[in-house]
Write a protein that holds these residues in place. Structure first.
Motif, PDB file in Angstrom:
ATOM      1  N   PHE A   1      17.981  25.246  25.236  1.00  0.00           N
ATOM      2  CA  PHE A   1      18.266  26.680  25.198  1.00  0.00           C
ATOM      3  C   PHE A   1      17.007  27.544  25.285  1.00  0.00           C
ATOM      4  CE2 PHE A   1      22.419  25.323  23.684  1.00  0.00           C
ATOM      5  CZ  PHE A   1      23.258  26.262  24.270  1.00  0.00           C
ATOM      6  N   ARG A   2      15.867  26.977  24.942  1.00  0.00           N
ATOM      7  CA  ARG A   2      14.656  27.783  24.880  1.00  0.00           C
ATOM      8  C   ARG A   2      13.740  27.602  26.087  1.00  0.00           C
ATOM      9  NH1 ARG A   2      14.545  29.773  19.710  1.00  0.00           N
ATOM     10  NH2 ARG A   2      15.695  28.596  18.139  1.00  0.00           N
ATOM     11  N   LYS A   3      13.811  26.481  26.763  1.00  0.00           N
ATOM     12  CA  LYS A   3      12.848  26.190  27.819  1.00  0.00           C
ATOM     13  C   LYS A   3      13.175  26.923  29.117  1.00  0.00           C
ATOM     14  CE  LYS A   3      10.471  22.395  30.176  1.00  0.00           C
ATOM     15  NZ  LYS A   3       9.136  22.857  29.772  1.00  0.00           N
ATOM     16  N   GLY A   4      12.254  27.758  29.558  1.00  0.00           N
ATOM     17  CA  GLY A   4      12.329  28.343  30.895  1.00  0.00           C
ATOM     18  C   GLY A   4      13.405  29.375  31.131  1.00  0.00           C
ATOM     19  N   LYS A   5      13.923  30.015  30.085  1.00  0.00           N
ATOM     20  CA  LYS A   5      14.953  31.051  30.256  1.00  0.00           C
ATOM     21  C   LYS A   5      16.063  30.594  31.208  1.00  0.00           C
ATOM     22  CE  LYS A   5      11.787  34.883  29.309  1.00  0.00           C
ATOM     23  NZ  LYS A   5      11.198  36.154  29.804  1.00  0.00           N
TER      24      LYS A   5
ATOM     25  N   PRO B   1      17.122  30.341  39.893  1.00  0.00           N
ATOM     26  CA  PRO B   1      17.750  30.125  38.578  1.00  0.00           C
ATOM     27  C   PRO B   1      17.725  28.655  38.189  1.00  0.00           C
ATOM     28  CG  PRO B   1      19.407  30.557  40.261  1.00  0.00           C
ATOM     29  CD  PRO B   1      18.084  30.826  40.898  1.00  0.00           C
ATOM     30  N   ALA B   2      17.650  28.402  36.895  1.00  0.00           N
ATOM     31  CA  ALA B   2      17.614  27.032  36.389  1.00  0.00           C
ATOM     32  C   ALA B   2      18.783  26.806  35.432  1.00  0.00           C
ATOM     33  CB  ALA B   2      16.299  26.759  35.671  1.00  0.00           C
ATOM     34  N   VAL B   3      19.341  25.622  35.513  1.00  0.00           N
ATOM     35  CA  VAL B   3      20.391  25.191  34.588  1.00  0.00           C
ATOM     36  C   VAL B   3      19.840  24.013  33.794  1.00  0.00           C
ATOM     37  CG1 VAL B   3      22.679  24.171  34.364  1.00  0.00           C
ATOM     38  CG2 VAL B   3      22.281  25.979  36.056  1.00  0.00           C
ATOM     39  N   ASN B   4      19.829  24.142  32.489  1.00  0.00           N
ATOM     40  CA  ASN B   4      19.360  23.059  31.616  1.00  0.00           C
ATOM     41  C   ASN B   4      20.552  22.188  31.223  1.00  0.00           C
ATOM     42  OD1 ASN B   4      16.848  24.132  31.881  1.00  0.00           O
ATOM     43  ND2 ASN B   4      16.703  24.925  29.795  1.00  0.00           N
ATOM     44  N   VAL B   5      20.442  20.902  31.478  1.00  0.00           N
ATOM     45  CA  VAL B   5      21.559  19.974  31.310  1.00  0.00           C
ATOM     46  C   VAL B   5      21.320  19.066  30.108  1.00  0.00           C
ATOM     47  CG1 VAL B   5      22.949  18.181  32.412  1.00  0.00           C
ATOM     48  CG2 VAL B   5      21.918  19.993  33.811  1.00  0.00           C
TER      49      VAL B   5
ATOM     50  N   PHE C   1      17.783  22.082  38.304  1.00  0.00           N
ATOM     51  CA  PHE C   1      18.368  21.403  37.154  1.00  0.00           C
ATOM     52  C   PHE C   1      17.267  20.744  36.332  1.00  0.00           C
ATOM     53  CE2 PHE C   1      21.652  21.551  40.394  1.00  0.00           C
ATOM     54  CZ  PHE C   1      22.742  22.023  39.683  1.00  0.00           C
ATOM     55  N   ARG C   2      17.268  21.027  35.035  1.00  0.00           N
ATOM     56  CA  ARG C   2      16.349  20.358  34.112  1.00  0.00           C
ATOM     57  C   ARG C   2      17.201  19.590  33.107  1.00  0.00           C
ATOM     58  NH1 ARG C   2      12.906  25.655  34.091  1.00  0.00           N
ATOM     59  NH2 ARG C   2      14.563  26.401  32.730  1.00  0.00           N
ATOM     60  N   ARG C   3      16.896  18.323  32.949  1.00  0.00           N
ATOM     61  CA  ARG C   3      17.753  17.452  32.142  1.00  0.00           C
ATOM     62  C   ARG C   3      17.105  17.113  30.805  1.00  0.00           C
ATOM     63  NH1 ARG C   3      22.030  16.105  35.208  1.00  0.00           N
ATOM     64  NH2 ARG C   3      21.802  16.532  37.446  1.00  0.00           N
ATOM     65  N   PHE C   4      17.946  17.122  29.756  1.00  0.00           N
ATOM     66  CA  PHE C   4      17.483  16.889  28.398  1.00  0.00           C
ATOM     67  C   PHE C   4      18.376  15.839  27.734  1.00  0.00           C
ATOM     68  CE2 PHE C   4      16.299  21.074  29.707  1.00  0.00           C
ATOM     69  CZ  PHE C   4      15.064  21.320  29.131  1.00  0.00           C
ATOM     70  N   GLY C   5      17.755  14.956  26.983  1.00  0.00           N
ATOM     71  CA  GLY C   5      18.521  13.941  26.264  1.00  0.00           C
ATOM     72  C   GLY C   5      17.666  13.326  25.183  1.00  0.00           C
ATOM     73  N   PRO C   6      18.283  12.694  24.184  1.00  0.00           N
ATOM     74  CA  PRO C   6      17.507  12.074  23.094  1.00  0.00           C
ATOM     75  C   PRO C   6      16.684  10.906  23.606  1.00  0.00           C
ATOM     76  CG  PRO C   6      19.828  11.477  22.926  1.00  0.00           C
ATOM     77  CD  PRO C   6      19.740  12.508  24.007  1.00  0.00           C
ATOM     78  N   ARG C   7      15.478  10.783  23.087  1.00  0.00           N
ATOM     79  CA  ARG C   7      14.610   9.665  23.440  1.00  0.00           C
ATOM     80  C   ARG C   7      14.648   8.606  22.348  1.00  0.00           C
ATOM     81  NH1 ARG C   7       9.006  12.332  25.787  1.00  0.00           N
ATOM     82  NH2 ARG C   7       9.928  13.399  27.593  1.00  0.00           N
TER      83      ARG C   7
ATOM     84  N   GLU D   1      24.710  32.001  21.442  1.00  0.00           N
ATOM     85  CA  GLU D   1      24.839  33.412  21.070  1.00  0.00           C
ATOM     86  C   GLU D   1      23.472  34.048  20.819  1.00  0.00           C
ATOM     87  OE1 GLU D   1      27.510  33.172  17.791  1.00  0.00           O
ATOM     88  OE2 GLU D   1      29.171  32.458  19.048  1.00  0.00           O
ATOM     89  N   GLU D   2      22.562  33.296  20.186  1.00  0.00           N
ATOM     90  CA  GLU D   2      21.223  33.836  19.913  1.00  0.00           C
ATOM     91  C   GLU D   2      20.455  34.126  21.201  1.00  0.00           C
ATOM     92  OE1 GLU D   2      19.094  31.161  17.434  1.00  0.00           O
ATOM     93  OE2 GLU D   2      20.327  31.530  15.652  1.00  0.00           O
ATOM     94  N   LYS D   3      20.555  33.217  22.169  1.00  0.00           N
ATOM     95  CA  LYS D   3      19.791  33.324  23.410  1.00  0.00           C
ATOM     96  C   LYS D   3      20.575  34.003  24.536  1.00  0.00           C
ATOM     97  CE  LYS D   3      16.265  31.318  21.650  1.00  0.00           C
ATOM     98  NZ  LYS D   3      15.037  32.104  21.386  1.00  0.00           N
ATOM     99  N   ASP D   4      21.840  34.298  24.272  1.00  0.00           N
ATOM    100  CA  ASP D   4      22.705  34.916  25.282  1.00  0.00           C
ATOM    101  C   ASP D   4      22.732  34.056  26.553  1.00  0.00           C
ATOM    102  OD1 ASP D   4      24.473  36.790  26.287  1.00  0.00           O
ATOM    103  OD2 ASP D   4      22.897  38.059  27.119  1.00  0.00           O
ATOM    104  N   VAL D   5      22.943  32.769  26.371  1.00  0.00           N
ATOM    105  CA  VAL D   5      22.995  31.814  27.481  1.00  0.00           C
ATOM    106  C   VAL D   5      24.395  31.196  27.524  1.00  0.00           C
ATOM    107  CG1 VAL D   5      22.097  29.635  28.393  1.00  0.00           C
ATOM    108  CG2 VAL D   5      20.536  31.276  27.326  1.00  0.00           C
ATOM    109  N   PRO D   6      25.110  31.308  28.640  1.00  0.00           N
ATOM    110  CA  PRO D   6      26.442  30.707  28.726  1.00  0.00           C
ATOM    111  C   PRO D   6      26.370  29.184  28.760  1.00  0.00           C
ATOM    112  CG  PRO D   6      25.776  31.557  30.856  1.00  0.00           C
ATOM    113  CD  PRO D   6      24.720  31.995  29.883  1.00  0.00           C
ATOM    114  N   VAL D   7      27.434  28.557  28.276  1.00  0.00           N
ATOM    115  CA  VAL D   7      27.496  27.093  28.215  1.00  0.00           C
ATOM    116  C   VAL D   7      28.707  26.608  28.998  1.00  0.00           C
ATOM    117  CG1 VAL D   7      27.640  25.072  26.703  1.00  0.00           C
ATOM    118  CG2 VAL D   7      26.416  27.119  25.934  1.00  0.00           C
ATOM    119  N   TYR D   8      28.494  25.599  29.839  1.00  0.00           N
ATOM    120  CA  TYR D   8      29.566  24.988  30.614  1.00  0.00           C
ATOM    121  C   TYR D   8      29.594  23.492  30.314  1.00  0.00           C
ATOM    122  CZ  TYR D   8      29.213  29.354  33.231  1.00  0.00           C
ATOM    123  OH  TYR D   8      29.182  30.681  33.575  1.00  0.00           O
ATOM    124  N   ALA D   9      30.778  22.945  30.097  1.00  0.00           N
ATOM    125  CA  ALA D   9      30.924  21.516  29.828  1.00  0.00           C
ATOM    126  C   ALA D   9      31.537  20.822  31.032  1.00  0.00           C
ATOM    127  CB  ALA D   9      31.787  21.285  28.594  1.00  0.00           C
TER     128      ALA D   9
END
Length: 264
Positions: A43-47, A12-16, A228-234, A77-85
Motif C-alpha cells: 500500500f505504501r510503495k510507489g503510490k 500507473p502501477a498495480v501492487n499485487v 505490476f509490482r508483486r509482493f509476498g512473504p519471504r 482507507e488510509e491511503k485511498d487506494v482501491p483493492v481488487y481481488a
C-alpha cells in the motif's frame, strides 16, 4: 526511463499481493504477523493506482482471516487506494473472508467461491486406548478444563458448548460479508450455510462481481502500459535450509487436506 524523469507522468502501477495457501495460526501458513510487512509495503510503495489480491486459499483460522482482512481495509482507507481481488482455484471460508476485504472480486469461470461457514474437526481415541489397556488420568481445577479431550468419551455438554462457539464465529463471518457486499448479495436463504459456488453461479449469487483475470482486467482499467509490482512473504533462512522440516511437513499435510475438501 519515464519514471526517472522529473515532472514526467509515470505509467500507473498495480501492487499485487499473493495470498496462497491455508490461513494458519502456526506461523507456517498465511497469518497476520508474516503478512503485515508485505501488506504495508504493497500500500505504501510507489503510490499504486490499486492493490490487487491474488487469492488461492481454502480457508483456515477465522481470527487470522479477520486480522489480515482488517489490515487490508484499514490501509486501503488510509491511503485511498482501491483493492481488487482475483480468485484462482479457490477462495473459500477464510479465503473468501480475505476476498471480501476487496472493493471488487473477480474469478475464473472454474473458481470455487464461498463456503461461508465455520468448521471444527478432530478425532476421538478413547476406545483405542481402552482396547490397549491404557488408562487416561486427568486432574483439573475447573470443571470445563478438560473439555473436548480426545482421549475421553465425547460429552453432550461439551458438544453443545462448542456448537455455541461455532455459531458465534459464523455470525461474525456473516456480518463481515454483509457489511462489505450487502447490496450485491442475492436473496438466497442458503447463501450462508457453507455452500460453495463455481464461476458464474458465484456471480449470480453476488459473491463476486464478475469473471476476469488480473492482468487483462487491470490493463482494461489502467491502460496497456500499467506496471505490476508483486509482493509476498519471504521464507527465512531457517525455513529455506530445512531446519523446520517436520513442522513444515505437518503444515503441508494440513494445507493439502484443506484444499482436498474442494477437490483440489
Amino acid at each position: 526511463m519515464r519514471n526517472l524523469i522529473p515532472f514526467m507522468k509515470s505509467n500507473p502501477a498495480v501492487n499485487v499481493i499473493r495470498l496462497q495457501g491455508a490461513i494458519s495460526n502456526s506461523g507456517q501458513g498465511l497469518d497476520d504477523p508474516s503478512l503485515a510487512v508485505v501488506i504495508e509495503k504493497a500500500f505504501r510503495k510507489g503510490k499504486p493506482a490499486a492493490v490487487a489480491l491474488q487469492i488461492n486459499c481454502p480457508g483456515g483460522s477465522p481470527v487470522q482471516s479477520s486480522l489480515i482482512a482488517s489490515r487490508i481495509r484499514r490501509l486501503s482507507e488510509e491511503k485511498d487506494v482501491p483493492v481488487y481481488a482475483f480468485v484462482e482455484d479457490v477462495a473459500a471460508s477464510g479465503g473468501y473472508w480475505l476476498a471480501v476485504a476487496a472493493d471488487e472480486i473477480y474469478a475464473d469461470a472454474g473458481s470455487i467461491v464461498g463456503s461461508i461457514g465455520v468448521i471444527s474437526a478432530g478425532f476421538g481415541v478413547n476406545q483405542f486406548i481402552e482396547q490397549h489397556g491404557i488408562e487416561r488420568r486427568v486432574h483439573t481445577a475447573g470443571k470445563s478444563k478438560s473439555m473436548l479431550d480426545p482421549f475421553q468419551k465425547e460429552k453432550p455438554a461439551d458438544v453443545k458448548r462448542l456448537k455455541g462457539w461455532l455459531d458465534d464465529l459464523h455470525a461474525i463471518f456473516i456480518d463481515h460479508v454483509k457489511s462489505r457486499r450487502a447490496a450485491k448479495l442475492a436473496d438466497n436463504p442458503d447463501l450462508f450455510n457453507g455452500e460453495v459456488y463455481i464461476g458464474q453461479k458465484a456471480v449470480d449469487q453476488g459473491l463476486i462481481d464478475g469473471l476476469d483475470h488480473l492482468v487483462p482486467f487491470m490493463k482494461g482499467k489502467f491502460g496497456d502500459e500499467v506496471r505490476f509490482r508483486r509482493f509476498g512473504p519471504r521464507k527465512s533462512l531457517f525455513q529455506r535450509i530445512g531446519a523446520s522440516m517436520l513442522v513444515s511437513a505437518v503444515s503441508s499435510l494440513e494445507e493439502r487436506a484443506a484444499f482436498a475438501r474442494f477437490g483440489l
